[in-house]
Design a protein around this motif. Structure first.
Motif, PDB file in Angstrom:
ATOM      1  N   LYS A  40       0.748  -1.180   0.113  1.00 40.86           N
ATOM      2  CA  LYS A  40      -0.099  -0.227   0.050  1.00 40.86           C
ATOM      3  C   LYS A  40       0.957   1.286   0.084  1.00 40.86           C
ATOM      4  O   LYS A  40       0.720   2.137  -0.772  1.00 40.86           O
ATOM      5  CB  LYS A  40      -1.058   0.076   1.212  1.00 40.86           C
ATOM      6  CG  LYS A  40      -1.865  -1.213   1.369  1.00 40.86           C
ATOM      7  CD  LYS A  40      -2.704  -1.214   2.304  1.00 40.86           C
ATOM      8  CE  LYS A  40      -2.043  -1.214   3.766  1.00 40.86           C
ATOM      9  NZ  LYS A  40      -1.099  -2.527   4.049  1.00 40.86           N
ATOM     10  N   SER A  41       1.840   1.351   1.140  1.00 42.65           N
ATOM     11  CA  SER A  41       2.834   2.626   0.919  1.00 42.65           C
ATOM     12  C   SER A  41       3.502   2.623  -0.203  1.00 42.65           C
ATOM     13  O   SER A  41       3.880   3.712  -0.748  1.00 42.65           O
ATOM     14  CB  SER A  41       3.524   2.664   2.070  1.00 42.65           C
ATOM     15  OG  SER A  41       2.609   2.351   3.497  1.00 42.65           O
ATOM     16  N   THR A  42       3.875   1.392  -0.813  1.00 43.88           N
ATOM     17  CA  THR A  42       4.585   1.500  -1.939  1.00 43.88           C
ATOM     18  C   THR A  42       3.884   2.064  -3.193  1.00 43.88           C
ATOM     19  O   THR A  42       4.503   3.023  -3.762  1.00 43.88           O
ATOM     20  CB  THR A  42       5.006   0.093  -2.119  1.00 43.88           C
ATOM     21  OG1 THR A  42       6.011  -0.460  -1.164  1.00 43.88           O
ATOM     22  CG2 THR A  42       6.261  -0.014  -3.533  1.00 43.88           C
ATOM     23  N   PHE A  84       1.945  11.209   4.733  1.00 40.20           N
ATOM     24  CA  PHE A  84       2.952   9.892   4.901  1.00 40.20           C
ATOM     25  C   PHE A  84       2.675   9.146   6.024  1.00 40.20           C
ATOM     26  O   PHE A  84       2.029   9.747   7.182  1.00 40.20           O
ATOM     27  CB  PHE A  84       4.537  10.518   5.226  1.00 40.20           C
ATOM     28  CG  PHE A  84       5.122  11.009   4.039  1.00 40.20           C
ATOM     29  CD1 PHE A  84       6.020  10.261   3.352  1.00 40.20           C
ATOM     30  CD2 PHE A  84       4.697  12.353   3.342  1.00 40.20           C
ATOM     31  CE1 PHE A  84       6.927  10.735   2.161  1.00 40.20           C
ATOM     32  CE2 PHE A  84       5.590  12.777   2.293  1.00 40.20           C
ATOM     33  CZ  PHE A  84       6.364  11.774   1.748  1.00 40.20           C
ATOM     34  N   GLN A  85       2.673   8.016   5.919  1.00 36.57           N
ATOM     35  CA  GLN A  85       2.450   6.916   7.091  1.00 36.57           C
ATOM     36  C   GLN A  85       3.702   7.310   8.139  1.00 36.57           C
ATOM     37  O   GLN A  85       3.162   7.361   9.222  1.00 36.57           O
ATOM     38  CB  GLN A  85       2.715   5.565   6.681  1.00 36.57           C
ATOM     39  CG  GLN A  85       2.420   4.611   7.621  1.00 36.57           C
ATOM     40  CD  GLN A  85       2.530   2.940   7.405  1.00 36.57           C
ATOM     41  OE1 GLN A  85       2.908   2.723   5.970  1.00 36.57           O
ATOM     42  NE2 GLN A  85       2.125   2.257   8.173  1.00 36.57           N
ATOM     43  N   TYR A  86       4.738   7.491   7.698  1.00 36.28           N
ATOM     44  CA  TYR A  86       5.732   7.756   8.744  1.00 36.28           C
ATOM     45  C   TYR A  86       6.557   9.368   8.522  1.00 36.28           C
ATOM     46  O   TYR A  86       7.628   9.423   7.634  1.00 36.28           O
ATOM     47  CB  TYR A  86       6.974   6.793   8.887  1.00 36.28           C
ATOM     48  CG  TYR A  86       6.501   5.613   9.107  1.00 36.28           C
ATOM     49  CD1 TYR A  86       6.159   5.281  10.376  1.00 36.28           C
ATOM     50  CD2 TYR A  86       6.393   4.717   8.088  1.00 36.28           C
ATOM     51  CE1 TYR A  86       5.485   4.181  10.711  1.00 36.28           C
ATOM     52  CE2 TYR A  86       6.189   3.346   8.476  1.00 36.28           C
ATOM     53  CZ  TYR A  86       5.412   2.788   9.648  1.00 36.28           C
ATOM     54  OH  TYR A  86       5.046   1.760   9.937  1.00 36.28           O
ATOM     55  N   LEU A 169      -3.998   9.531   1.594  1.00 37.62           N
ATOM     56  CA  LEU A 169      -3.686   9.234   3.007  1.00 37.62           C
ATOM     57  C   LEU A 169      -3.280   8.111   3.568  1.00 37.62           C
ATOM     58  O   LEU A 169      -4.267   7.158   3.415  1.00 37.62           O
ATOM     59  CB  LEU A 169      -5.035   9.901   3.611  1.00 37.62           C
ATOM     60  CG  LEU A 169      -5.704  10.988   3.123  1.00 37.62           C
ATOM     61  CD1 LEU A 169      -6.807  11.404   4.032  1.00 37.62           C
ATOM     62  CD2 LEU A 169      -4.662  12.384   2.851  1.00 37.62           C
ATOM     63  N   ASP A 170      -1.926   8.132   3.880  1.00 34.23           N
ATOM     64  CA  ASP A 170      -1.707   6.799   3.978  1.00 34.23           C
ATOM     65  C   ASP A 170      -1.460   6.403   5.631  1.00 34.23           C
ATOM     66  O   ASP A 170      -0.696   6.911   6.283  1.00 34.23           O
ATOM     67  CB  ASP A 170      -0.072   6.613   3.681  1.00 34.23           C
ATOM     68  CG  ASP A 170       0.389   5.330   3.867  1.00 34.23           C
ATOM     69  OD1 ASP A 170      -0.226   4.051   4.249  1.00 34.23           O
ATOM     70  OD2 ASP A 170       1.819   4.678   3.235  1.00 34.23           O
ATOM     71  N   GLU A 171      -2.336   5.658   6.060  1.00 36.08           N
ATOM     72  CA  GLU A 171      -2.846   5.396   7.381  1.00 36.08           C
ATOM     73  C   GLU A 171      -2.876   6.643   8.365  1.00 36.08           C
ATOM     74  O   GLU A 171      -1.979   6.523   9.194  1.00 36.08           O
ATOM     75  CB  GLU A 171      -1.654   4.306   7.941  1.00 36.08           C
ATOM     76  CG  GLU A 171      -1.977   3.029   7.259  1.00 36.08           C
ATOM     77  CD  GLU A 171      -1.202   1.782   8.150  1.00 36.08           C
ATOM     78  OE1 GLU A 171      -0.972   2.136   9.246  1.00 36.08           O
ATOM     79  OE2 GLU A 171      -0.751   0.943   7.297  1.00 36.08           O
ATOM     80  N   THR A 172      -3.391   7.601   8.016  1.00 34.20           N
ATOM     81  CA  THR A 172      -3.378   8.902   8.603  1.00 34.20           C
ATOM     82  C   THR A 172      -4.293   8.591   9.990  1.00 34.20           C
ATOM     83  O   THR A 172      -4.003   9.318  10.844  1.00 34.20           O
ATOM     84  CB  THR A 172      -4.129  10.012   7.656  1.00 34.20           C
ATOM     85  OG1 THR A 172      -3.410  10.095   6.361  1.00 34.20           O
ATOM     86  CG2 THR A 172      -4.310  11.409   8.622  1.00 34.20           C
TER      87      THR A 172
HETATM   88 MG   LIG Z   1       2.238   1.300   4.705  1.00 30.52          MG
END
Ligand SMILES: [Mg+2]
Ligand SMILES: Nc1ncnc2c1ncn2[C@@H]1O[C@H](COP(=O)(O)OP(=O)(O)OP(=O)(O)O)[C@@H](O)[C@H]1O
Lengths: 250, 481
Positions: A40-42, A84-86, A169-172
């Motif tokens: 997902k993040s990729t 970003f997730q991180y 929105l990555d795991e916001t």
């Molecule tokens: Mg991820």
């Protein structure tokens, strides 16, 4: 708005995305779910143009234009935003200064002058109030010493400031407390219009109660293995991913 | 676009020296080489009194017996002291002329340097004394300062007009025999600035000097003497540029600060001597001795932004002689390509309740080497002395180096000493994060570097902080918003 066709991407010869097809139209909200490490993040990074990932096949198009040769900053100028997730820390650079730079760079790319300080301050005030962000927070170094939830809220503040066409929105939602989740989700809803689109990556149905998706996709092993309406998220919440994994393994 | 480390590195390499031009002004240059006659000739040329000539000769005698120091973490071909001309003055310069009479070519040069005298005049807040190739050519705001009894002039003028002050303080903090380069400077110094703030006076403006090396093969040896009498205050800024040349130019300055009881001196330096080209050819050798003496309750702050020179060897220091005196050192040192810098400070605590603070920010890129060397010395009499040191290094790429050498000597048990050190690297993730927000890599680097240096930049007077940021951008090829 966004059209992804047969997208394959790898890092250090390891294939992570293995043929993704996805179309997101203006005004739509898409949710992407899927187990840890499914890509997902990729996918989010590849859409944003992170060069660490090599696109080996397929394409990403934004408003009909192939993005292959487009740098991350140019994609940002075209209206792509990634929460970003991180989120990373940049010591000594205040949230305000960072936003001022980001906004003026985007304006420069569009041939506009720097935003007058007065307008900038007004915008900052408006958006920070919408997201119930303390003004003191904005003079702190970007993400340095921010709590998990503060980082996420700050990402959405940046989104509100930049008013993107396509927001990912990555795991916001992860790290946000119940009140913060509501505030952030309301913020995202206020920014939604028929001209922009949102992709939310999440593990939890909870966020989708607030930001209601038109489509839900399940990513597994670098492929979208199932798509459906918002009820799919409920089904996943109940059943987990095993049944899908088994289905695709067959 | 580019954001991998490889590309990042390439981008940093392409920096050119912005101030690399050579102004064609007729110069009066001495033949190369150094001997007693040259020392006497320099003194004569400057119409100095006999005591000064003798002082120089004494220094020369000491220097002849000394060896060039080798302990710094730098490597270079030693200058050939007989191949350098020790005096070069622009022939057309005349210190008595009004600004409007100043050689248009000189004014043109100031413009290129971004310090046009016109502009400075308009600024109304900065008095500039410009030392170009050894002789002070233009002094502004003298009148305003004179009304307060402040003396701000070239050291040559001070030797003639204020011999009692010069005699008393010259060499009192950095004696002729202090070190190899200080001895050399004492023998041959060509010009520099002199500043005296009378008792109880707060200097109403920033005093500023620009040094510049122009003539080929000339070493520049300035001598600066700043005296803040009891309960006075002065903020002083020194800026430097040198045209780019293939051969290495030598710069060996001496700066002495004297802060008498309850006085405060803020001394800020922005140094961008030519660092050599990207193959490591040419550039300035910068060997400088800077030291300040604090009497009771006095305070001296050194703030420096060092982006230039091929080789830098520099340790602005404070002798905290008086009780309750305070020494501060804030430094940003940037090295790129083949630059080498060995800088730091010495805080010598002699008095009781003396305090010192050291904040050092080193930024290394390319194949450069950046060393911090600091000495904190607490003498047996210095009860309750306190020191805080923080040394942060920022690396770009894998071929550069950052080194920290903190030396601590404590002879008093009541001393409190804290030392913190960090090393970080500009990460691809940080760059990508900025890129994603629409900030290109160049600007992202500038932003990150600025953030890293902020604590020190904040110590500079406003107008110079802006200039320093500009220099950081130039030396790391980027721009700041
Ligand atoms: Mg991820
Ligand atoms: N730079 C990299 N080098 C090697 N492997 C990587 C790299 N980036 C990602 N991967 C791998 O790619 C796979 C997908 O990672 P990704 O971060 O996209 O997963 P995700 O779906 O976002 O997971 P999560 O739900 O835990 O956030 C993982 O196996 C991960 O280890």
């Amino acid at each position: 708005m966004l059209k992804i066709e047969n997208l394959h991407a790898s890092v250090e010869d390891k294939e992570i995305l293995r043929g993704i097809n996805l179309e997101v139209k203006a005004g739509e909200v898409h949710a992407i779910m899927g187990p840890n490490g499914s890509g997902k993040s990729t996918l989010a990074s590849v859409i944003a143009g992170k060069e660490e990932f090599e696109v080996t096949e397929g394409s990403v198009q934004l408003e009909g234009e192939d993005l292959e040769e487009t740098s991350p900053e140019e994609r940002a100028h075209k209206g792509v935003f990634l929460s970003f997730q991180y989120p990373v820390e940049i010591p000594g650079v205040s949230v305000t200064n960072f936003m001022k730079t980001a906004i003026n760079e985007s304006r420069k790319a569009r041939g506009l002058e720097d935003m007058p300080a007065k307008d900038m301050l007004k915008l900052i005030r408006e958006k920070s109030e919408m997201l119930e962000i303390d003004r003191k927070f904005l003079s702190r170094s970007l993400n340095q010493g921010f709590s998990g939830g503060e980082k996420k809220r700050n990402e959405i503040f940046q989104m509100a400031m930049l008013e993107p066409k396509l927001a990912i929105l990555d795991e916001t939602d992860s790290g946000l407390d119940i009140d913060a989740l509501r505030i952030v989700a309301n913020g995202v809803n206020k920014l939604k219009s028929k001209d922009n689109a949102v992709i939310v990556i999440t593990h939890y149905q909870r966020l989708l109660d607030y930001i209601v998706p038109d489509f839900v996709h399940v990513l597994h092993n670098g492929k979208i293995v199932k798509s459906g309406g918002k009820e799919l998220a409920l089904e996943l919440e109940e059943k987990g991913y095993d049944w899908l994994k088994q289905e695709t393994a067959v | 676009m580019a954001y991998t480390e490889e590309e990042l590195k390439k981008e940093l390499e392409t920096k050119e020296y912005e101030y690399g031009f050579y102004t064609d002004i007729k110069s009066d240059t001495f033949p190369n080489g150094l001997n007693e006659e040259i020392v006497i000739a320099i003194s004569k040329k400057k119409e100095e009194p006999e005591w000064m000539t003798l002082w120089r000769l004494e220094a020369f005698k000491i220097w002849k017996e000394m060896e060039e120091p080798e302990w710094a973490n730098v490597h270079y071909t030693k200058p050939d002291f007989q191949a350098i001309s020790y005096y070069s003055a622009p022939v057309k310069a005349d210190p008595n002329k009004s600004l409007d009479d100043v050689d248009p070519e000189l004014l043109e040069m100031y413009k290129k340097l971004g310090i046009s005298v016109d502009e400075q005049k308009k600024l109304q807040n900065v008095a500039v004394d410009i030392v170009m190739d050894s002789v002070s050519v233009a002094t502004t705001f003298k009148k305003t300062l004179a009304e307060k009894g402040i003396i701000f002039c070239s050291i040559s003028e001070a030797i003639k007009e204020h011999p009692e002050l010069v005699k008393k303080y010259l060499g009192s903090v950095v004696p002729q025999k202090d070190n190899f380069y200080a001895a050399l400077n004492s023998a041959v110094f060509s010009d520099g600035s002199f500043c005296y703030i009378p008792k109880g006076v707060r200097c109403p403006m920033e005093l500023s000097t620009y040094f510049r090396i122009n003539q080929a093969g000339t070493g520049q040896f300035e001598r600066t003497l700043v005296i803040a009498d009891e309960d006075s205050y002065v903020s002083y800024l020194e800026g430097c540029t040198a045209p780019s040349r293939d051969e290495n130019q030598l710069h060996a300055a001496v700066v002495e600060l004297i802060a008498l009881d309850d006085a405060e001196i803020k001394y800020s330096t922005v140094q961008n001597w030519f660092p050599g080209n990207k193959e490591g050819k040419g550039g300035v050798y910068n060997f400088v001795t800077k030291r300040g003496l604090c009497e009771k309750n006095a305070k001296i702050s050194w703030t420096q932004v060092e982006t230039g020179s091929a080789v830098t060897w520099k340790y602005p220091s404070c002798i905290l002689k008086g009780d309750n005196s305070i020494g501060e050192f804030y430094s940003i040192a940037v090295t790129n390509n083949y630059q080498q810098a060995d800088t730091g400070t010495k805080m010598i605590h002699l008095g009781k309740n003396t305090r010192s603070t050291i904040i050092s920010k080193g930024i290394s890129a390319g194949k450069s080497q950046n060393s911090y060397r600091g000495l904190v010395q607490i003498s047996s009499r210095a009860d309750n002395a306190r020191n805080f040191s923080q040394c942060d290094s920022l690396l770009m790429g894998n071929e550069c180096g950052a080194h920290t050498f903190p030396y601590i000597e404590v002879k008093n048990k009541t001393a409190q000493i804290e030392h913190e050190a960090t090393t970080s690297k500009i990460g691809e993730d940080q760059i990508f994060y900025c890129n994603q927000r629409g900030i290109d890599t160049e600007k992202a680097i500038a932003l990150i570097v600025n953030g890293f240096s902020k604590e020190v930049l904040n110590k500079l007077p406003m107008e110079f902080a802006v200039e320093a940021q500009k220099l950081l951008e130039i030396s790391l090829e980027g721009s700041v918003g």
